[in-house]
Design an enzyme around this catalytic site. Structure first.
Site, short mmCIF file in Angstrom:
data_model
loop_
_atom_site.label_atom_id
_atom_site.label_comp_id
_atom_site.label_asym_id
_atom_site.label_seq_id
_atom_site.Cartn_x
_atom_site.Cartn_y
_atom_site.Cartn_z
N GLU A 166 -18.69 27.19 17.81
CA GLU A 166 -18.51 28.63 17.00
C GLU A 166 -17.75 28.52 15.73
OE1 GLU A 166 -17.41 30.88 20.65
OE2 GLU A 166 -19.58 31.95 20.44
N HIS A 211 -26.45 34.68 23.45
CA HIS A 211 -25.06 35.42 23.29
C HIS A 211 -25.45 36.96 23.17
CE1 HIS A 211 -21.34 36.74 22.13
NE2 HIS A 211 -20.87 35.58 22.00
N ASP A 256 -14.06 30.00 26.54
CA ASP A 256 -14.01 29.60 24.98
C ASP A 256 -12.53 29.12 25.12
OD1 ASP A 256 -13.00 30.24 22.29
OD2 ASP A 256 -14.97 31.43 22.10
N HIS A 312 -19.66 39.51 26.08
CA HIS A 312 -18.12 39.85 26.15
C HIS A 312 -18.15 40.96 27.05
CE1 HIS A 312 -17.51 38.37 21.73
NE2 HIS A 312 -17.99 37.25 22.51
N HIS A 335 -10.49 31.22 22.43
CA HIS A 335 -9.98 32.51 23.35
C HIS A 335 -8.75 32.38 24.38
CE1 HIS A 335 -14.07 34.34 22.29
NE2 HIS A 335 -13.42 34.07 21.10
N GLU A 370 -17.63 36.07 29.14
CA GLU A 370 -16.73 34.99 28.31
C GLU A 370 -15.46 35.47 28.52
OE1 GLU A 370 -18.22 34.95 24.16
OE2 GLU A 370 -16.46 33.64 23.63
N ASP A 415 -7.91 35.70 18.27
CA ASP A 415 -9.30 35.43 18.05
C ASP A 415 -9.96 35.07 16.69
OD1 ASP A 415 -12.04 34.69 18.43
OD2 ASP A 415 -12.47 36.71 19.45
N HIS A 424 -17.34 27.38 24.93
CA HIS A 424 -17.39 27.54 23.57
C HIS A 424 -16.31 26.67 23.01
CE1 HIS A 424 -19.56 31.70 23.57
NE2 HIS A 424 -20.30 30.72 23.80
N TYR A 463 -22.39 41.56 19.23
CA TYR A 463 -21.26 41.93 19.39
C TYR A 463 -21.06 43.68 19.70
CZ TYR A 463 -19.94 37.57 17.54
OH TYR A 463 -19.81 36.23 17.15
N ARG A 487 -24.96 42.30 15.09
CA ARG A 487 -24.37 43.58 14.86
C ARG A 487 -25.32 44.81 15.46
NH1 ARG A 487 -19.52 41.93 14.05
NH2 ARG A 487 -19.52 40.19 13.11
N HIS A 523 -11.46 31.63 14.97
CA HIS A 523 -11.78 30.34 15.32
C HIS A 523 -11.58 29.36 13.70
CE1 HIS A 523 -15.31 32.02 18.44
NE2 HIS A 523 -14.02 32.47 18.28
ZN ZN Z 1 -14.01 34.31 19.33
FE FE Z 2 -16.87 32.43 21.79
FE FE Z 3 -18.40 35.24 22.08
#
Ligand code: ZN
Ligand code: FE
Ligand code: FE
Length: 276
Positions: free
Chosen positions: A256, A67, A176, A107, A179, A142, A224, A211, A70, A37, A226
């Site tokens: 994930e 990664h 992914d 991302h 995704h 990604e 999106d 992913h 976000y 975060r 998972h």
């Molecule tokens: Zn995702």
């Molecule tokens: Fe992913």
């Molecule tokens: Fe991701």
């Protein structure tokens, strides 16, 4: 064979993640370079990083897939968020130098209301600002589901970013499975055609990591969310086909899925059983 692992908490440092991966039966892993975060990154202990590199060599690990947080959005409409994100990208790539030769996935960003055509040059500009010749990391973009104003919703958008990057040789894509399915690529019924399209638009040599996720939502839903392997709309047959695909061998696959340690251990064992 592929390499398989999941996201691990970086709070105990590098070596602790390596040991946790081994305990789960993994031979790669993903980690957030700082709190997902956002916020300040912890200082790196070079000895801890070296200890992980040694452990990875001894246990034949594949490449790690770090990664970005976000909160990073290098194409944000707000100037302060954009600036903060660009600096975070640069700082993360410097920090990755402690574990050279691995992957850093991020991302591409959300264009908010600016439009992808405005955001794409902005994303490339952020990469050109942050990513230096001396960085021994491959930067991965990604594939996104296209929820909200996400950029990277199709292969063409990723290609358009890569085309504008100076250090192209050091840029790849993280595919992914959730995704792309949510984004309208039929990973269930025609994965060969998806790979063909990827090859035509981006080039398969740029597909560096996967992913591995099932999806809670239907094909082309742009959602999106998972799901555990085999409990979603992709299903085990499709996931097995992807994992064992000849064109994806040797790559790191990162789970994930919404799991605890016991669940990850089971999924890692399941994926490995597909090679027996
Ligand atoms: Zn995702
Ligand atoms: Fe992913
Ligand atoms: Fe991701």
């Amino acid at each position: 064979m592929i390499f398989i692992g999941n996201h691990l908490s970086s709070s105990g440092g590098f070596l602790a993640m390596g040991k946790a991966a081994i305990a789960l039966g993994a031979d790669t892993f993903a980690f957030f370079t700082r709190n997902p975060r956002g916020g300040q990154a912890k200082p790196i202990d070079p000895e801890d990083a070296k200890a992980l590199i040694k452990l990875m060599e001894e246990n034949n690990f594949g490449k790690l897939v770090a990664h970005a947080p976000y909160t990073m959005n290098v194409c944000a409409a707000k100037e302060d968020i954009k600036e903060f994100s660009r600096n975070m990208l640069a700082d993360d790539l410097d920090r990755m130098q402690y574990v050279p030769g691995n992957y850093y996935n991020f991302h591409p960003g959300s264009h908010v209301s600016q439009g992808a055509d405005v955001a794409i040059p902005m994303i490339a500009d952020a990469i050109n600002f942050a990513f230096k010749e001396e960085h021994q990391t491959t930067l991965l973009l990604e594939t996104m589901a296209g929820k909200g104003s996400e950029v990277g919703r199709n292969f063409e958008e990723l290609r358009a970013i890569i085309d504008r990057v100076e250090l192209k040789d050091k840029v790849g894509v993280c595919f992914d499975t959730c995704h792309t399915w949510d984004g309208g690529y039929d990973n269930v019924n025609n994965f060969d055609a998806v790979l063909k399209e990827f090859d035509d638009v981006i080039g398969l040599d740029r597909l560096k990591a996967v992913h591995l996720n099932d999806s809670k939502n239907p094909f082309d839903s742009h959602k999106d969310r998972h799901e555990l392997l085999g409990e979603g709309t992709l299903g085990l047959d499709a996931l097995k086909y992807i994992v064992t695909h000849e064109k994806l061998q040797g790559k790191p696959f990162i789970l994930e899925t919404p799991n605890d340690d016991a669940g990850y251990k089971k999924e890692i064992a399941l994926v490995r059983s597909w090679f027996n």
